[in-house]
Write an enzyme that holds these catalytic residues in place. Structure first.
Site, PDB file in Angstrom:
ATOM      1  N   HIS A   1       0.839  -1.214   0.000  1.00  0.00           N
ATOM      2  CA  HIS A   1       0.000   0.000   0.000  1.00  0.00           C
ATOM      3  C   HIS A   1       0.863   1.249   0.000  1.00  0.00           C
ATOM      4  O   HIS A   1       1.914   1.311   0.640  1.00  0.00           O
ATOM      5  CB  HIS A   1      -0.984   0.001   1.174  1.00  0.00           C
TER       6      HIS A   1
ATOM      7  N   ASP B   1       4.096  -6.132   3.522  1.00  0.00           N
ATOM      8  CA  ASP B   1       3.947  -5.004   4.443  1.00  0.00           C
ATOM      9  C   ASP B   1       4.915  -5.202   5.606  1.00  0.00           C
ATOM     10  O   ASP B   1       5.490  -6.272   5.787  1.00  0.00           O
ATOM     11  CB  ASP B   1       2.481  -4.917   4.916  1.00  0.00           C
TER      12      ASP B   1
ATOM     13  N   HIS C   1       4.912   3.721  12.406  1.00  0.00           N
ATOM     14  CA  HIS C   1       3.938   4.822  12.508  1.00  0.00           C
ATOM     15  C   HIS C   1       4.514   6.024  13.251  1.00  0.00           C
ATOM     16  O   HIS C   1       3.769   6.838  13.803  1.00  0.00           O
ATOM     17  CB  HIS C   1       2.610   4.352  13.117  1.00  0.00           C
TER      18      HIS C   1
ATOM     19  N   ASP D   1       6.553   2.268   6.016  1.00  0.00           N
ATOM     20  CA  ASP D   1       5.302   1.514   5.988  1.00  0.00           C
ATOM     21  C   ASP D   1       4.358   2.285   5.080  1.00  0.00           C
ATOM     22  O   ASP D   1       3.863   3.339   5.478  1.00  0.00           O
ATOM     23  CB  ASP D   1       4.743   1.391   7.411  1.00  0.00           C
TER      24      ASP D   1
ATOM     25  N   GLU E   1      -5.060   1.287   2.758  1.00  0.00           N
ATOM     26  CA  GLU E   1      -4.770   0.261   3.764  1.00  0.00           C
ATOM     27  C   GLU E   1      -4.816   0.817   5.175  1.00  0.00           C
ATOM     28  O   GLU E   1      -5.322   0.179   6.082  1.00  0.00           O
ATOM     29  CB  GLU E   1      -3.396  -0.368   3.493  1.00  0.00           C
ATOM     30  N   GLU E   2      -4.264   2.006   5.364  1.00  0.00           N
ATOM     31  CA  GLU E   2      -4.168   2.553   6.728  1.00  0.00           C
ATOM     32  C   GLU E   2      -5.531   2.818   7.344  1.00  0.00           C
ATOM     33  O   GLU E   2      -5.641   3.024   8.549  1.00  0.00           O
ATOM     34  CB  GLU E   2      -3.312   3.831   6.745  1.00  0.00           C
TER      35      GLU E   2
HETATM   36 ZN   LIG Z   1       1.392  -0.895   6.335  1.00  0.00          ZN
END
Ligand SMILES: [Zn+2]
Length: 349
Positions: free
Chosen positions: A71, A242, A322, A188, A221-222
């Site tokens: 993603h 991922d 994140h 990510d 995706e998030e």
């Molecule tokens: Zn991810």
């Protein structure tokens, strides 16, 4: 076909990707980059109504397909409120806490197409004025954006074209160290996206793959619904590429490919996961098998949406996920090697 690690190309693609702002819901520009990439590699693709891109390389067997996804959407925020002081309140997009963006530079993307810079700060940041700057809760009420424009009222801010609902993206601060570490926000899942794009380009120029293979670059995706639709019906195996989650008690690290046996959504497909582990062993790829405690992927989203596929998840180990993330080229290389081994192997029975 022998595995050929294209480190410079991969890292250059990764750097380009992280520098294109793409919080979930605002991914138009990054998807243009993705379609340009597939155009240049002359790989055909379709674009879903949700904005995802599915590129396809025909294999020797065109009846049974495999699909790989990464993603390209990221964490971000939206302008929630313009304060009378001219500062902005934020509403977060994706799963993270305000402390992960404290002090970070950001961009406000106005509806008129302007980009205005700012910095995300605790309201009580100035220690010479506020006694509670260390202890005040990093919350939606206390965190705000200081805009780099002369303003001291909401009206001043509105004159610049900023409004509630404008997207906010964070400065990725991409850096590669001499020692091989890559530090950036949004590794990510742009690290995996860069790996998939380079893999597709190489596969399109190499020997015919055993199976028809789809490369699905998803863009939601998030927020939970990335690659869960538009899955070609012939798809039997669905791999989410991922990040591996690193922390206390975790097996994953920044130097190996992390293969996920289970996350919050439940176990991944046992047979397919064992097949990936067998491939890693056979090709002498450094890997770790791990369980991610607070995690879901596009593969579990696809299963949740009703896709009848075998699903698995692997990817590079990402430290401080994140937040201001880090990985190492060793982990990217190991992931690239497993991806290469997988798409060149026959489909499991
Ligand atoms: Zn991810």
């Amino acid at each position: 076909m022998a595995f050929n690690w294209k480190e410079q190309e991969t890292i250059s693609t990764l750097e380009k990707l992280v520098n294109i702002p793409s919080p979930s819901g605002y991914t138009m520009q990054v998807m243009d980059f993705v379609t340009d990439f597939f155009d240049q590699a002359t790989i055909p693709y379709i674009i879903s109504n949700k904005g995802g891109v599915i590129a396809t390389i025909k294999g020797q067997d065109d009846k049974r397909h495999r699909l790989l996804t990464a993603h390209v959407d990221t964490l971000g925020a939206m302008v929630k409120e313009i304060k009378p002081s001219g500062r902005l309140k934020l509403s977060l997009v994706g799963g993270f806490k305000f402390n992960a963006i404290e002090g970070e530079n950001c961009l406000i993307h106005t509806a008129g197409g302007e980009t205005i810079t700012g910095t995300i700060l605790l309201h009580q940041t100035t220690v010479h004025v506020y006694r509670d700057s260390g202890t005040a809760e990093r919350s939606a009420d206390n965190m705000e954006v200081r805009l780099d424009i002369k303003c001291d009222s909401a009206e001043d801010v509105r004159k610049q074209g900023i409004e509630v609902g404008d997207f906010v993206s964070f400065d990725p601060r991409f850096t590669k160290t001499e020692s091989g570490f890559i530090k950036s926000r949004h590794l990510d899942d742009k690290a995996s996206t860069a790996l998939l794009l380079e893999l597709a380009k190489q596969a399109a120029n190499g020997e015919t793959l055993p199976q028809t293979t789809h490369f699905y670059i998803s863009n939601n995706e998030e927020i939970g619904y990335g690659g869960n639709s538009n899955i070609p019906l012939e798809t039997e195996e669905y791999i989410a590429v991922d990040m591996g989650a690193i922390g206390d008690g975790q097996a994953s690290d920044e130097f190996t490919v992390s293969i996920c046996a289970k996350d919050s959504s439940g176990p991944y497909h046992y047979g397919l996961t064992r097949q990936l582990i067998a491939l890693a062993k056979e090709q002498e790829i450094d890997y770790k098998v791990d369980i991610y405690p607070y995690y879901g992927s596009d593969a579990s989203a696809a299963i949740g949406a009703g896709a009848d596929v075998k699903h698995a998840l692997f990817g590079p180990g990402i430290e401080a996920s994140h937040a201001y993330e880090r990985t190492h080229t060793d982990s990217l290389k190991a992931t690239a090697a497993l991806l290469h081994a997988y798409i060149n192997s026959p489909l499991g029975s």
